[in-house]
Scaffold this active site. Structure first.
Site, short mmCIF file in Angstrom:
data_model
loop_
_atom_site.label_atom_id
_atom_site.label_comp_id
_atom_site.label_asym_id
_atom_site.label_seq_id
_atom_site.Cartn_x
_atom_site.Cartn_y
_atom_site.Cartn_z
N CYS A 383 0.83 -1.20 0.00
CA CYS A 383 0.00 0.00 0.00
C CYS A 383 0.87 1.26 0.00
CB CYS A 383 -1.01 -0.05 1.14
SG CYS A 383 -2.48 0.91 0.72
N HIS A 509 -3.61 -5.10 0.35
CA HIS A 509 -3.03 -5.63 1.60
C HIS A 509 -3.06 -7.16 1.61
CE1 HIS A 509 -2.87 -1.81 3.94
NE2 HIS A 509 -3.77 -1.47 3.02
N GLU A 511 -1.53 -9.11 3.43
CA GLU A 511 -1.40 -9.67 4.78
C GLU A 511 -2.74 -10.06 5.38
OE1 GLU A 511 -0.93 -6.55 3.87
OE2 GLU A 511 -1.46 -5.09 5.42
N1 GLN Z 1 -2.04 6.66 2.62
C1 GLN Z 1 -2.13 5.90 1.42
C2 GLN Z 1 -3.48 6.05 0.75
O1 GLN Z 1 -4.43 6.43 1.40
C3 GLN Z 1 -1.82 4.43 1.68
C4 GLN Z 1 -2.80 3.78 2.56
C5 GLN Z 1 -2.30 2.49 3.19
O2 GLN Z 1 -1.10 2.24 3.23
N2 GLN Z 1 -3.21 1.69 3.73
O3 GLN Z 1 -3.62 5.78 -0.40
#
Ligand code: GLN
Length: 540
Positions: A383, A509, A511
């Site tokens: 992310c 994600h 994970e």
């Molecule tokens: N802050 C980034 C976004 O909102 C990544 C979010 C995250 O890592 N969950 O796109």
């Protein structure tokens, strides 16, 4: 089929591992062939933990249906290998919101709306909603917080009413307490447990089973004493000793027959003995590694144990699948810079840059990624970690010195990571990100394809920003390619550098999807790449 309901409450202190005990019991019942789900009721006023800082509440877990939930749901999925949903996590905030919405609609017209019966009714609705689906024979409901807290009172009262309404043989209360060891006296002390059970009794609930968290084994005498003073059967005092891994807990509970005592009390047939063959073989691989691998986890919440829970557990699953001990070293991104990075990351065989929000620590993440890219160290960016990989490549390879994410600098000349179109008009912060499972198509011949062994995947998301496709040509030309795209809106889900042995950034994600039964292929292959094995082994 009438569903049986098991409630798990906690006493004496928090952090006793109610989530793990609940997940372990569910695992044992599932291993006997019962369909089980677990639900967590959280007594705080946030509608969900999505707006909470990880320092407050650990990681925010995300389900397929896009619910931002308590991290205990991660344990439930990791243990049971069954997806959870919004219905599996309810907070006081959500319950009040539902009741107040009903009040405004006029559903209670003419009536005074009160904690009893309206809030308690809504709590009971949340529990039966899962049972009424017809999917589960057993619903385990974990009540967050500690019995005796002001916030927990409506929940405890709802459980009391629920037992009366559904019948005492169809419901069960397991109370988890602490038996502290007093060093000076050289003794385990049962008094706090007795008091905690009295608190529960004074609220109208007699627990059926006590699970006692303890650093030292309780003797039979201690167990009998607890049973006597808490009105319990002798076989209903179970000890929960500190374990070397959370994955031992189901076996520790099975040794003391927790599952059979539960089945007996809720009058369900014992069926078969739990089939834990796969679980045990996972444990044996976990405990007898033939290799060790050093993985760096770079993030800004690393000082908090629970902030990256799912990543840590995904690495445990991946390590076990390769019979490899994964030593995770956490690096605070604010402490890494161009001067110290080589010395700090020396010996690291793989680098993960964690998800996150906001500018703090961004420089350290970019530095770590540059180091991984230039030194051919296997890299996984998750992310924000993927977004940082795009920024790093933009700045240091393409030569866009101002490359940035619009999240960090809304005025940047080169917003290589930009706010998603659908997010531009969003004003509320809670529950408004791009959340939950979306499909992603993988490019043939990509690392991603080799890792997953198929061309379409579904992964969970939690973000507002995305790769800016206006820069796509610059990236492809210089050697960072998109290898996974959302087929509906062309959003870049995966980037990789084909020239690098293992460099992959994912907007989602992975994970959240790793379980004991199904270690996630991205983590499995990161570990394989880190120990120098060929990665192109598909696992699912
Ligand atoms: N802050 C980034 C976004 O909102 C990544 C979010 C995250 O890592 N969950 O796109």
């Amino acid at each position: 089929m009438s569903t049986k309901y098991i409630f798990v409450t906690g006493g004496v202190t928090s952090s006793l591992g109610k989530g793990i005990v609940s997940a372990s019991l569910a695992k044992l019942l599932q291993a006997r062939g019962y369909s089980v789900t677990i639900q967590k009721l959280d007594p705080y006023i946030n509608v969900d933990p999505g707006t909470l800082n990880p320092y407050e509440h650990g990681e925010c877990y995300v389900t397929d249906d896009g619910a931002e939930t308590d991290l205990d749901l991660g344990h439930y999925e990791r243990f049971l290998n069954v997806p959870t949903s919004q219905a599996n996590n309810v907070t006081t905030g959500r319950i009040y919101q539902t009741v107040i919405d009903k009040e405004r609609r006029g559903d209670y017209l003419g009536k005074t709306v009160q904690i009893i019966p309206h809030i308690t009714d809504e709590i009971k609705n949340c529990v039966t909603k899962l049972g009424n689906k017809g999917t589960y024979e057993i619903v385990i409901t974990e009540i967050g917080g500690t019995v005796g807290d002001i916030e927990s009172l409506p929940y405890v009262e709802a459980v009391r009413q629920f037992r009366y309404e559904h019948g005492y043989k169809n419901t069960l209360v397991i109370h988890l307490t602490l038996i502290p060891y007093l060093n000076a006296a050289g003794e385990l002390k049962t008094k706090p447990t007795q008091h905690s059970v009295k608190t529960l009794q004074s609220l109208g609930i007699q627990p059926d089973i006590l699970v006692c968290r303890t650093e030292y084994s309780l003797g039979e005498d201690q167990k009998r004493k607890i049973a006597l003073f808490c009105n319990l059967d002798n076989n209903s005092v179970i000890e929960s000793l500190d374990a070397s891994t959370i994955y031992d807990v189901p076996l520790m509970m099975a040794d003391q027959n927790l599952d059979s005592v539960v089945l007996e009390k809720i009058e369900l047939p014992q069926r078969n003995t739990p089939d834990l063959t796969n679980w045990k073989s996972f444990l044996s691989r976990l405990k007898n590694p033939v290799n060790t691998v050093h993985i760096a986890l770079v993030g800004k919440y690393v000082e908090l144990q629970d902030a990256y829970k799912s990543i840590q557990e995904a690495l445990v699953h991946a390590g076990a699948s390769s019979e490899c001990k994964v030593e995770v070293t956490s690096f605070h991104s604010e402490e890494l810079d161009d001067e110290n990075v080589a010395a700090a990351l020396e010996g690291m065989q793989g680098i993960i840059v964690a998800p996150g929000f906001g500018r703090r620590g961004l420089g350290g993440k970019i530095t770590a990624i540059k180091y991984a890219r230039e030194n051919n160290i296997p890299f996984l960016g998750i992310c924000l970690g993927m977004q940082c990989a795009v920024i790093e490549f933009g700045r240091n390879v393409i030569g866009l010195n101002e490359a940035n994410s619009a999240e960090m600098d809304p005025q940047t000349e080169h917003p290589v990571i930009d706010i998603m179109e659908q997010q531009k008009d969003v004003t509320d912060m809670g529950g408004t990100m791009r959340l939950g499972a979306y499909t992603c198509k993988l490019e043939a011949d990509s690392l991603a394809h080799a890792i997953y062994g198929r061309s379409e995947i579904s992964e969970r998301h939690r973000h507002r920003y995305e790769f800016n496709n206006n820069y796509m040509d610059n990236y492809v030309e210089k050697g960072m390619v998109p290898s996974g795209m959302n087929p509906e809106n062309n959003l870049v889900e995966i980037v990789e550098i084909p020239e690098h042995p293992f460099f992959i950034g994912v907007q989602f994600h992975p994970e959240y999807r790793s379980t004991v039964a199904n270690p996630h292929p991205l983590f499995v292959n990161l570990v394989k790449a880190a120990i120098g094995e060929k990665h192109a082994i598909a696992v699912n």
